[in-house]
Design an enzyme around this catalytic site. Structure first.
Site, PDB file in Angstrom:
ATOM      1  N   HIS A  28      -1.059   0.493  -9.537  1.00 17.90           N
ATOM      2  CA  HIS A  28      -1.772  -0.378  -8.586  1.00 17.90           C
ATOM      3  C   HIS A  28      -2.492  -1.524  -9.316  1.00 17.90           C
ATOM      4  O   HIS A  28      -3.722  -1.630  -9.261  1.00 17.90           O
ATOM      5  CB  HIS A  28      -2.771   0.425  -7.735  1.00 17.90           C
ATOM      6  CG  HIS A  28      -3.121  -0.266  -6.453  1.00 17.90           C
ATOM      7  ND1 HIS A  28      -3.493   0.395  -5.310  1.00 17.90           N
ATOM      8  CD2 HIS A  28      -3.156  -1.591  -6.130  1.00 17.90           C
ATOM      9  CE1 HIS A  28      -3.758  -0.476  -4.347  1.00 17.90           C
ATOM     10  NE2 HIS A  28      -3.558  -1.700  -4.828  1.00 17.90           N
TER      11      HIS A  28
ATOM     12  N   ARG B 279       0.846  -1.190   0.000  1.00 15.80           N
ATOM     13  CA  ARG B 279       0.000   0.000   0.000  1.00 15.80           C
ATOM     14  C   ARG B 279       0.878   1.235   0.000  1.00 15.80           C
ATOM     15  O   ARG B 279       1.941   1.253   0.645  1.00 15.80           O
ATOM     16  CB  ARG B 279      -0.859   0.063   1.273  1.00 15.80           C
ATOM     17  CG  ARG B 279      -2.113  -0.741   1.216  1.00 15.80           C
ATOM     18  CD  ARG B 279      -3.129  -0.164   0.230  1.00 15.80           C
ATOM     19  NE  ARG B 279      -4.327  -0.968   0.195  1.00 15.80           N
ATOM     20  CZ  ARG B 279      -4.485  -2.076  -0.548  1.00 15.80           C
ATOM     21  NH1 ARG B 279      -3.514  -2.499  -1.332  1.00 15.80           N
ATOM     22  NH2 ARG B 279      -5.627  -2.749  -0.516  1.00 15.80           N
TER      23      ARG B 279
ATOM     24  N   GLU C 172      -2.277   8.018  -4.024  1.00 16.00           N
ATOM     25  CA  GLU C 172      -2.573   7.615  -5.403  1.00 16.00           C
ATOM     26  C   GLU C 172      -4.043   7.902  -5.743  1.00 16.00           C
ATOM     27  O   GLU C 172      -4.886   7.863  -4.850  1.00 16.00           O
ATOM     28  CB  GLU C 172      -2.256   6.123  -5.605  1.00 16.00           C
ATOM     29  CG  GLU C 172      -3.122   5.195  -4.774  1.00 16.00           C
ATOM     30  CD  GLU C 172      -2.695   3.726  -4.878  1.00 16.00           C
ATOM     31  OE1 GLU C 172      -1.502   3.422  -4.753  1.00 16.00           O
ATOM     32  OE2 GLU C 172      -3.593   2.897  -5.072  1.00 16.00           O
TER      33      GLU C 172
HETATM   34  C1  DGY Z   1      -5.634  -5.645  -2.680  1.00 15.61           C
HETATM   35  O1  DGY Z   1      -6.332  -6.628  -2.875  1.00 15.61           O
HETATM   36  O2  DGY Z   1      -5.487  -5.168  -1.555  1.00 15.61           O
HETATM   37  C2  DGY Z   1      -5.006  -5.051  -3.872  1.00 15.61           C
HETATM   38  O3  DGY Z   1      -4.173  -4.005  -3.558  1.00 15.61           O
HETATM   39  C3  DGY Z   1      -6.098  -4.608  -4.811  1.00 15.61           C
HETATM   40  O4  DGY Z   1      -5.652  -4.741  -6.067  1.00 15.61           O
END
Ligand code: DGY
Length: 329
Positions: free
Chosen positions: A287, A240, A269
């Protein structure tokens, strides 16, 4: 108007998904991808019994204030930092995620990013597309071999473990740091050794982040942590934005205190730290670590399974499998 419960899907979805829900629910599925602001989300949630939402949908106390019928928020992601779990639990609303079905996809993508950074793939492609390739030079575009380098993994959950298993084929020893050390059998299966965070930072040639974003992990990689890393090391973030202090990272990359980075996620983002765009030693992707055809379909199916199950239908009737706050059930 029927007396069926209502479900809202905040993102355009795959064929067949609405059809799975329709026998039991009145379904509204958005047909276009868009970001809803707080008051729009609150209005969308009001009157729904279930919602299937994505990372862009930030849901907390204000958004559920008028959602008196809401029983479940199914998040189309394994991470759920977009949901205020305490607020939803206090309101008796179940929250589910899509754990497990994306492990292999995200692990593949972490490796794609790592190899791309090691071999300077993004920069080389941009150079080629710009028409600069006039002659093949023996000493041009030299990258780094990953074989024999130490792979570090910070956050050794199921995605971290899937990344570690791939390292065997590349001949990379694996170190990891996690809040709790994994059972010996799991460590053996992953060929991974637990170390403290400082040792992980000091010894990793490639450091991949796979930990969740929480109040405790925000800026887990900042200036002090980057300073511990080898100047030849590369950082990969498929977890993240916000876990890395992007300003500190840009400074380290610019001053070559860190050789490279490969990032799928960013603080704030889709806005990016402007410095990142100017760096040729950073590979950037929007992402998409879980964005394979099969995985995004599987993630959607998991969200639907949880919604159906909570209302007593489908393969897990009565036992939704991915509930993050089971105390509300
Ligand atoms: C998640 O599943 O947390 C991913 O970052 C989404 O693509």
């Amino acid at each position: 108007m029927t007396d069926k419960p209502r479900v809202w899907i905040s993102r355009p979805t795959f064929p067949g998904i609405v059809a799975r829900l329709e026998p039991h629910f009145e379904v509204v599925a958005e047909s276009e991808e868009r970001a809803f602001n707080r008051s729009e989300l609150a209005a969308k949630l009001a009157g729904q019994d279930a919602v299937i939402v994505g990372l862009k949908d930030r849901i907390g106390a204000a958004e559920i204030a008028r959602a008196e019928r809401l029983r479940i928020v199914a998040n189309l992601a394994v991470g759920y930092d977009n949901i205020d779990l305490d607020a939803l639990s206090a309101a008796g609303i179940a929250v589910s995620n899509t754990a497990d079905v994306l492990n292999e996809s995200v692990a593949d993508f972490a490796w794609a990013l790592m190899l791309g950074a090691a071999r300077r793939l993004g920069a080389a492609e941009r150079w080629l597309r710009a028409g600069h390739w006039q002659a093949t030079e023996f000493k041009a575009w030299l990258g780094t071999d990953v074989g024999g380098c130490t792979l570090g993994i910070l956050g050794m959950g199921r995605i971290g473990q899937a990344i570690a298993r791939r390292a065997v084929g590349f001949g990379m020893p694996v170190l990891y740091h996690n809040r709790s050390q994994l059972p010996e059998a799991v460590e053996l299966a992953c060929h991974a050794r637990h170390v403290d965070k400082a040792q992980l930072l000091r010894e990793s040639d490639f450091l991949i982040l796979t930990l969740p974003l929480t109040a405790q992990t925000r800026h887990a990689i900042g200036a002090a942590e980057l300073a511990l890393m080898k100047p030849s090391a590369m950082l990969v973030n498929v977890a993240r934005g916000g876990i890395v202090d992007d300003a500190a990272l840009v400074a380290a990359l610019r001053e070559r205190r860190l050789a490279g980075a490969a990032l799928d996620v960013f603080e704030g983002e889709p806005a990016l730290h402007p410095g990142l765009l100017q760096l040729d030693n950073a590979v950037l992707s929007p992402h998409i670590a879980s964005a394979s055809q099969g995985t995004r379909r599987a993630m959607t199916a998991v969200a639907v399974d949880n919604v159906l199950a909570l209302f007593g239908h489908g393969p897990h009737a009565g036992k939704p499998p991915n509930i993050l706050n089971p105390n509300v059930l």
